[in-house]
Scaffold this active site. Structure first.
Site, PDB file in Angstrom:
ATOM      1  N   SER A   1       0.826  -1.198   0.000  1.00 36.59           N
ATOM      2  CA  SER A   1       0.000   0.000   0.000  1.00 36.59           C
ATOM      3  C   SER A   1       0.871   1.263   0.000  1.00 36.59           C
ATOM      4  CB  SER A   1      -0.955  -0.055   1.197  1.00 36.59           C
ATOM      5  OG  SER A   1      -1.976   0.879   1.057  1.00 36.59           O
TER       6      SER A   1
ATOM      7  N   ASP B   1     -10.159  -3.615  -5.101  1.00 38.42           N
ATOM      8  CA  ASP B   1      -9.259  -2.665  -4.446  1.00 38.42           C
ATOM      9  C   ASP B   1      -9.188  -1.416  -5.330  1.00 38.42           C
ATOM     10  OD1 ASP B   1      -7.152  -1.258  -3.341  1.00 38.42           O
ATOM     11  OD2 ASP B   1      -5.666  -2.858  -3.559  1.00 38.42           O
TER      12      ASP B   1
ATOM     13  N   HIS C   1      -8.349  -4.829  -0.616  1.00 35.63           N
ATOM     14  CA  HIS C   1      -7.222  -4.091  -0.051  1.00 35.63           C
ATOM     15  C   HIS C   1      -7.030  -4.443   1.427  1.00 35.63           C
ATOM     16  CE1 HIS C   1      -4.147  -1.036  -0.438  1.00 35.63           C
ATOM     17  NE2 HIS C   1      -4.411  -0.734   0.811  1.00 35.63           N
TER      18      HIS C   1
END
Ligand SMILES: *[C@@H]1O[C@H](CO)[C@@H](O)[C@H](O)[C@H]1NC(C)=O
Length: 419
Positions: free
Chosen positions: A201, A359, A389
């Site tokens: 991320s 995501d 995610h």
């Protein structure tokens, strides 16, 4: 009286179900677990906002405590140990690299005579939450160290609201340069040809940016040999990619939350969110965003039909004046690695890029896969149709998801075979 309490119970139950329930795509397994996790995070966010409003602490700081205290609280409450918990043989030290706090994991085997692998890890959390020391990152990095006989260095870079871009990036690059110095590699018995940089991320954003910078820095005699990017954040110029639109309401990372993380990172007033939602910040009138730069994140060209579906590019003719001048970070490759030119990408290390169908960041990752491949870099693109995610960090009880465990296994086996 009894009727009243029955009515009260029924309405409270309904209210709770309404609060927790979110429609999710069929592909997502264990949907109720994800809904409960999301309800917990939403509640934590509201409580943190309330605490800030009452003048106690910054919302992000309180939220950070809630997010990384969750597992600990549950475990204490139920007094059980996580199956993937401490790995006894791994030596853990909290030290600093070039003034940046890091946690180093040294595997039980080796050191004397034979060289080991190295891996630098940047955790995720929107440049605002997350820590090396607790929760999923600690577990995963211990595992990598133990199973792959690797010296793992997890970097405790500084976070919002204490700092903004470029500070987190500069912390990471300083730690990376220190790690790659021949003396440090020798000290830990690391093979200089087998050093990875990885992150998920926002940490994937930092890993991609650091990999680029090290790759073009002629003063570095040792460079990263591979990069592993787990659903990385790679651009802030288009918040209307197919994945941003398709997954805008999928937990745990909503479209508006991701934009908020970007605004905080780049020190942009949150009141400008509506402009970002409609791509006003990258309107055609901004001449510094040249056609050449635009082509580097043009998903209409970079994505295949499977992902484009029927989505249409959102391109604004005229947005508000001077946006990109006021916020230079939006065009800075150290914040937006997808904007790097082909000559930089060509020098980047071999890559593993993990993306999840559900995501908002899916297309950031997929576009980077394509751009690295176009530049001649070997890329393994690992796409999870049932992924969402955050799943990579949801692998141990009570927050374990099958897709998370699968994703973690995929990452470990790629590193086993490629690092
Ligand atoms: C986008 O920019 C245009 C031109 O400045 C402006 O009229 C419009 O209100 C902006 N949209 C939003 C959502 O701020």
């Amino acid at each position: 009286m009894r009727l009243l309490s029955l009515l009260l119970t029924v309405s409270l139950t309904l209210a709770l179900a309404y609060y927790i329930y979110i429609p999710l795509p069929d592909a997502i397994q264990q949907p109720w677990k994800l809904m409960i996790l999301d309800a917990y995070l939403r509640t934590a966010f509201h409580v943190a906002s309330l605490k800030q409003w009452l003048g106690f602490d910054h919302q992000t700081r309180s939220f950070r405590q809630f997010t990384f205290g969750f597992e600990g609280i549950l475990k204490e409450f139920l007094s059980t140990e996580s199956s993937a918990g401490a790995v006894p043989g791994v030596k853990v030290s909290d030290i600093s690299f070039a003034g940046i706090p890091v946690r180093v994991y040294e595997p039980p085997a080796g050191g004397e005579g034979h060289l080991r692998r190295g891996l630098m890890y940047f955790h995720g959390g929107g440049w605002a939450v997350g820590t090396t020391k607790k929760g999923p990152y600690d577990i995963t990095n211990r595992m990598v160290s133990d199973e792959l006989n690797t010296v793992v260095v997890s970097v405790e870079y500084r976070l919002y609201p204490d700092v903004h871009f470029p500070v987190p990036y500069l912390d990471c690059i300083a730690a990376a340069k220190h790690f790659l110095s021949p003396e440090v590699l020798a000290k830990y018995s690391i093979d200089p040809d087998r050093v990875a940089v990885a992150g998920d991320s926002a940490g994937g954003n930092l890993a991609a940016a650091v990999a680029q910078e090290i790759s073009v820095d002629d003063s570095m005699s040792v460079k990263f040999s591979v990069q592993a990017l787990i659903y990385p954040v790679l651009q802030a110029l288009d918040f209307n990619t197919p994945s941003y639109l398709q997954n805008q309401y999928i937990p745990v990372l909503y479209r508006t939350s991701m934009i908020q993380f970007w605004l905080q990172y780049l020190n942009i007033d949150l009141s400008l969110m509506p402009e970002f939602l409609v791509n006003n910040h990258s309107a055609l009138q901004h001449s510094s965003l040249t056609p050449e730069l635009r082509s580097r994140l043009d998903w209409n060209v970079l994505l295949t039909q499977k992902y484009k579906k029927n989505y249409k590019p959102v391109i604004v003719e005229k947005g508000s004046e001077g946006f990109l001048k006021r916020v230079p970070g939006l065009l800075d490759v150290r914040a937006v690695p997808l904007l790097a030119g082909p000559e930089v990408l060509a020098k980047c290390p071999r890559a593993y890029i993990l993306t999840c169908e559900h995501d908002v960041l899916r297309d950031d990752g997929l576009m980077y896969v394509r751009r690295l491949q176009d530049a001649g870099v070997a890329v393994t693109s690992d796409h999870y149709e049932d992924g969402f995610h955050g799943c990579f960090s949801l692998t141990s009880w009570p927050l374990e998801f099958d897709v998370g465990k699968k994703a973690l296994r995929g990452y470990l086996s790629w590193l086993q075979n490629n690092l």
